[in-house]
Design an enzyme around this catalytic site. Structure first.
Site, PDB file in Angstrom:
ATOM      1  N   HIS A 102       0.194   5.280   1.281  1.00 17.79           N
ATOM      2  CA  HIS A 102      -0.192   6.347   1.723  1.00 17.79           C
ATOM      3  C   HIS A 102      -0.057   7.248   0.961  1.00 17.79           C
ATOM      4  O   HIS A 102       1.099   7.629   0.814  1.00 17.79           O
ATOM      5  CB  HIS A 102       0.988   6.325   3.607  1.00 17.79           C
ATOM      6  CG  HIS A 102       1.237   5.207   4.252  1.00 17.79           C
ATOM      7  ND1 HIS A 102      -0.493   5.368   5.165  1.00 17.79           N
ATOM      8  CD2 HIS A 102       1.818   4.036   4.172  1.00 17.79           C
ATOM      9  CE1 HIS A 102       0.190   4.072   5.809  1.00 17.79           C
ATOM     10  NE2 HIS A 102       1.362   3.513   5.343  1.00 17.79           N
TER      11      HIS A 102
ATOM     12  N   HIS B 293       0.727  -1.474  -0.072  1.00 17.68           N
ATOM     13  CA  HIS B 293       0.299  -0.111   0.341  1.00 17.68           C
ATOM     14  C   HIS B 293       1.110   1.161   0.149  1.00 17.68           C
ATOM     15  O   HIS B 293       2.525   1.501   0.531  1.00 17.68           O
ATOM     16  CB  HIS B 293      -1.086   0.280   1.005  1.00 17.68           C
ATOM     17  CG  HIS B 293      -0.131   0.163   2.501  1.00 17.68           C
ATOM     18  ND1 HIS B 293       0.437  -1.615   3.071  1.00 17.68           N
ATOM     19  CD2 HIS B 293       0.521   0.941   3.584  1.00 17.68           C
ATOM     20  CE1 HIS B 293       0.731  -1.447   4.409  1.00 17.68           C
ATOM     21  NE2 HIS B 293       1.008   0.407   4.624  1.00 17.68           N
TER      22      HIS B 293
HETATM   23  P1  AMP Z   1       1.379   0.010   7.590  1.00 16.80           P
HETATM   24  O1  AMP Z   1       2.585   0.367   9.328  1.00 16.80           O
HETATM   25  O2  AMP Z   1       2.049   1.460   6.105  1.00 16.80           O
HETATM   26  O3  AMP Z   1       1.054  -1.618   7.242  1.00 16.80           O
HETATM   27  O4  AMP Z   1       0.434   1.001   7.512  1.00 16.80           O
HETATM   28  C1  AMP Z   1      -0.934   0.047   7.699  1.00 16.80           C
HETATM   29  C2  AMP Z   1      -2.056   1.649   7.699  1.00 16.80           C
HETATM   30  O5  AMP Z   1      -2.952   0.916   7.628  1.00 16.80           O
HETATM   31  C3  AMP Z   1      -2.002   2.090   8.913  1.00 16.80           C
HETATM   32  O6  AMP Z   1      -2.212   3.655   8.464  1.00 16.80           O
HETATM   33  C4  AMP Z   1      -3.788   1.564   9.372  1.00 16.80           C
HETATM   34  O7  AMP Z   1      -3.949   3.053  10.313  1.00 16.80           O
HETATM   35  C5  AMP Z   1      -3.861   1.410   8.358  1.00 16.80           C
HETATM   36  N1  AMP Z   1      -5.178   0.515   8.940  1.00 16.80           N
HETATM   37  C6  AMP Z   1      -4.779  -0.398   9.240  1.00 16.80           C
HETATM   38  N2  AMP Z   1      -6.487  -0.984   9.527  1.00 16.80           N
HETATM   39  C7  AMP Z   1      -6.918  -0.401   8.553  1.00 16.80           C
HETATM   40  C8  AMP Z   1      -8.654  -0.535   8.297  1.00 16.80           C
HETATM   41  N3  AMP Z   1      -9.143  -1.657   8.341  1.00 16.80           N
HETATM   42  N4  AMP Z   1      -9.257   0.427   7.161  1.00 16.80           N
HETATM   43  C9  AMP Z   1      -8.432   1.715   6.823  1.00 16.80           C
HETATM   44  N5  AMP Z   1      -7.437   1.100   7.494  1.00 16.80           N
HETATM   45  C10 AMP Z   1      -6.677   0.760   7.693  1.00 16.80           C
END
Ligand code: AMP
Length: 122
Positions: free
Chosen positions: A106, A104
């Site tokens: 951001h 993903h």
């Molecule tokens: P990372 O640390 O780059 O893997 O970021 C994962 C991101 O996913 C974090 O910013 C979380 O807040 C976000 N996240 C986790 N669960 C969900 C969800 N169900 N819907 C939207 N965002 C999520």
């Protein structure tokens, strides 16, 4: 490491968990982060099963890569973030604290984001 089909973004792609969708097409889904770090904090994910950027850049087809990055650019534009500016970021692995093992990006915007890394942090 094998892709875990039960990761939270895989569940979102299957419609098993709700999300606030911003954009969707053949190759990508964009939705609001559940715990936003900035006024605009959107996640853009490919529809294919890739663990991280490393996996995606190695294994995704040209069409998937082009489709994903065009979608990312379109989302940033459609959210109205181009003029004020935005930051895109992807975490891969332990040192980057990647939490969800589905690639993903951001997209952060909506305020002055500061410098990416403070000089003292180098
Ligand atoms: P990372 O640390 O780059 O893997 O970021 C994962 C991101 O996913 C974090 O910013 C979380 O807040 C976000 N996240 C986790 N669960 C969900 C969800 N169900 N819907 C939207 N965002 C999520």
């Amino acid at each position: 490491m094998a892709y875990d089909p039960n990761n939270i973004f895989a569940k979102i792609l299957r419609g098993e968990i709700a999300n606030k969708t911003v954009y969707e097409d053949e190759h990508a889904l964009a939705f609001h982060d559940i715990n936003p770090q900035t006024p605009t904090h959107v996640l853009v994910i490919p529809k294919g099963a890739y663990i991280s950027f490393a996996d995606f850049s190695e294994k995704a087809s040209e069409a998937e890569i082009a489709g994903f990055f065009r979608a990312l650019g379109k989302v940033a534009k459609d959210l109205g973030t181009e003029e004020g500016g935005y930051r895109i970021l992807s975490n891969h692995g332990r040192d980057a604290h990647q939490e969800v093992a589905h690639f993903h990006m951001h997209l952060f915007a909506g305020k002055d984001l500061g410098r990416m890394i403070k000089p003292a942090d180098k």
